[in-house]
Design a protein around this motif. Structure first.
Motif, PDB file in Angstrom:
ATOM      1  N   ASN A  41      46.536  18.475  34.452  1.00 20.21           N
ATOM      2  CA  ASN A  41      45.830  17.194  34.339  1.00 20.21           C
ATOM      3  C   ASN A  41      45.801  16.864  32.598  1.00 20.21           C
ATOM      4  OD1 ASN A  41      45.760  16.500  36.976  1.00 20.21           O
ATOM      5  ND2 ASN A  41      43.942  17.686  36.991  1.00 20.21           N
ATOM      6  N   PRO A  74      57.517  15.562  27.796  1.00 18.13           N
ATOM      7  CA  PRO A  74      58.260  15.112  29.119  1.00 18.13           C
ATOM      8  C   PRO A  74      59.073  16.345  29.357  1.00 18.13           C
ATOM      9  CG  PRO A  74      59.153  13.850  27.245  1.00 18.13           C
ATOM     10  CD  PRO A  74      57.746  14.473  26.775  1.00 18.13           C
ATOM     11  N   SER A 151      62.655  13.628  37.847  1.00 21.48           N
ATOM     12  CA  SER A 151      61.996  14.818  36.706  1.00 21.48           C
ATOM     13  C   SER A 151      61.977  16.178  37.306  1.00 21.48           C
ATOM     14  CB  SER A 151      60.978  14.280  36.019  1.00 21.48           C
ATOM     15  OG  SER A 151      59.879  13.925  37.180  1.00 21.48           O
ATOM     16  N   GLY A 176      60.828   7.551  36.371  1.00 22.91           N
ATOM     17  CA  GLY A 176      59.323   6.883  36.427  1.00 22.91           C
ATOM     18  C   GLY A 176      58.318   7.908  35.767  1.00 22.91           C
ATOM     19  N   SER A 177      57.327   8.093  36.325  1.00 22.17           N
ATOM     20  CA  SER A 177      56.312   9.087  35.678  1.00 22.17           C
ATOM     21  C   SER A 177      56.849  10.469  35.626  1.00 22.17           C
ATOM     22  CB  SER A 177      55.046   9.077  36.470  1.00 22.17           C
ATOM     23  OG  SER A 177      55.419   9.578  37.891  1.00 22.17           O
ATOM     24  N   GLN A 178      56.413  11.180  34.405  1.00 20.35           N
ATOM     25  CA  GLN A 178      56.819  12.757  34.058  1.00 20.35           C
ATOM     26  C   GLN A 178      56.893  13.555  35.310  1.00 20.35           C
ATOM     27  OE1 GLN A 178      55.664  14.036  30.232  1.00 20.35           O
ATOM     28  NE2 GLN A 178      55.163  11.903  29.378  1.00 20.35           N
ATOM     29  N   GLU A 181      54.802  11.474  40.241  1.00 23.22           N
ATOM     30  CA  GLU A 181      53.787  10.894  41.253  1.00 23.22           C
ATOM     31  C   GLU A 181      54.120   9.511  41.348  1.00 23.22           C
ATOM     32  OE1 GLU A 181      51.993  10.846  36.859  1.00 23.22           O
ATOM     33  OE2 GLU A 181      53.367  12.182  38.091  1.00 23.22           O
ATOM     34  N   ASN A 182      54.878   8.705  40.713  1.00 23.94           N
ATOM     35  CA  ASN A 182      54.970   7.131  40.910  1.00 23.94           C
ATOM     36  C   ASN A 182      55.730   7.080  42.334  1.00 23.94           C
ATOM     37  OD1 ASN A 182      57.425   8.569  39.564  1.00 23.94           O
ATOM     38  ND2 ASN A 182      58.381   6.385  39.886  1.00 23.94           N
ATOM     39  N   VAL A 205      46.383  12.726  43.229  1.00 23.05           N
ATOM     40  CA  VAL A 205      46.928  11.270  43.115  1.00 23.05           C
ATOM     41  C   VAL A 205      45.874  10.398  44.075  1.00 23.05           C
ATOM     42  CG1 VAL A 205      48.534   9.762  43.661  1.00 23.05           C
ATOM     43  CG2 VAL A 205      49.403  11.910  42.401  1.00 23.05           C
TER      44      VAL A 205
END
Length: 296
Positions: A41, A74, A151, A176-178, A181-182, A205
């Motif tokens: 996190n 990333p 990713s 999208g997100s690294q 989680e998107n 999430v």
């Protein structure tokens, strides 16, 4: 007498201002960290907690001669740095042939299997047998839309099957997100019907994102075992030496797994931890008794 006392005091002050030998000899180890909810996190560019971040602190205690520093990057940048043979290691990785070309892999911990995440009402549409759903049934259902995270490297037990579905046009790959989680948010907001993810990630999430519909996880028939997560160090002489030191520390840490298991218990849903507790004990016993890894 006064002059001797003055010079003694001055010498003591100068020596006190110099770094101690341990600090001078400390070697820096840079960790390339990809932010993944519940795993690493990140807030304001710094890693603050997460199941694997806490496990890394246990590893650091076994390697006091190393000064560890985290760089949040990333995945593409981590792979680039590895490919450039920089002095870097990266934790939280699944082993793959592509990554083996760039670095030395050291098994570290195990994660619970990846699940299918769906909306609660979608779960009623799945063909669930013995509490599990099969990939063949999912890919054969034209009314359900799934996706892969661009990713991510998926577990070896299902990787080839997912890639086949992607090549056949059944499973698009989305960026999208690294941490990917998107895609969970897209399922919640009815833009997808299912994705593949780990319980610890979805739990995090769910804590921090606004979900339109809550999701539930369903185990996969083809992916019921624990998945090994490890560390890559760059494929250089430096990386080979570092991987060997890390492997020794991991085997020592695995021999007394109580602290590591306590981390799992804090971060996993209670029913998930209870279900996999015995498998985790077996994993650490095997890791502790494994022969030292050799890196060329």
């Amino acid at each position: 007498m006064v002059r001797r006392l003055f010079y003694s005091t001055l010498l003591a002050a100068l020596l006190g201002a110099l770094p101690c030998a341990d600090v001078l000899q400390a070697e820096e180890l840079v960790w390339g960290v990809v932010p993944i909810p519940g795993v690493f996190n990140v807030r304001d560019g710094q890693v603050v907690d997460g199941v694997l971040f806490e496990a890394m602190q246990l590893l650091a205690a076994r390697l006091p001669e190393l000064q560890m520093r985290y760089e949040v990057l990333p995945m593409a940048r981590v792979e680039q740095r590895m490919g450039e043979q920089g002095e870097m290691c990266s934790s939280g990785q699944l082993q793959s042939p592509e990554r083996d070309q760039q670095g030395y892999f050291v098994p570290y911990v195990a994660t619970t299997p990846i699940h299918v995440l769906v909306r609660r009402q979608t779960r009623d549409q799945l063909l669930i047998e013995d509490g599990q759903v099969s990939l063949d049934w999912l890919f054969g259902n034209p009314y359900l839309r799934g996706a892969l995270a661009k990713s991510r490297v998926y577990p070896a037990s299902i990787r080839e099957r997912l890639l086949q579905a992607h090549a056949a046009g059944h499973l698009p790959e989305l960026g999208g997100s690294q941490g990917g989680e998107n895609l969970l948010l897209m399922v919640s907001h009815h833009r997808l019907d299912y994705v593949f993810d780990y319980p610890v990630i979805y739990t995090e999430v769910m804590r921090h994102f606004s979900l339109s519909d809550a999701l539930v996880s369903v185990p996969l028939r083809e992916n019921a075992e624990l998945v090994t997560v490890g560390i890559y160090c760059s494929r250089t002489p430096w990386g080979a030496r570092m991987a060997g030191r890390i492997d020794q520390a991991i085997r020592e840490l695995s021999a007394t797994p109580a602290s590591t298991l306590a981390i799992y218990q804090r971060w996993l849903p209670p029913e998930v931890y209870s279900h996999y507790h015995k498998q985790l004990l077996t994993f650490f016993a095997q890791r502790a008794s494994a022969a030292p890894l050799l890196f060329d």
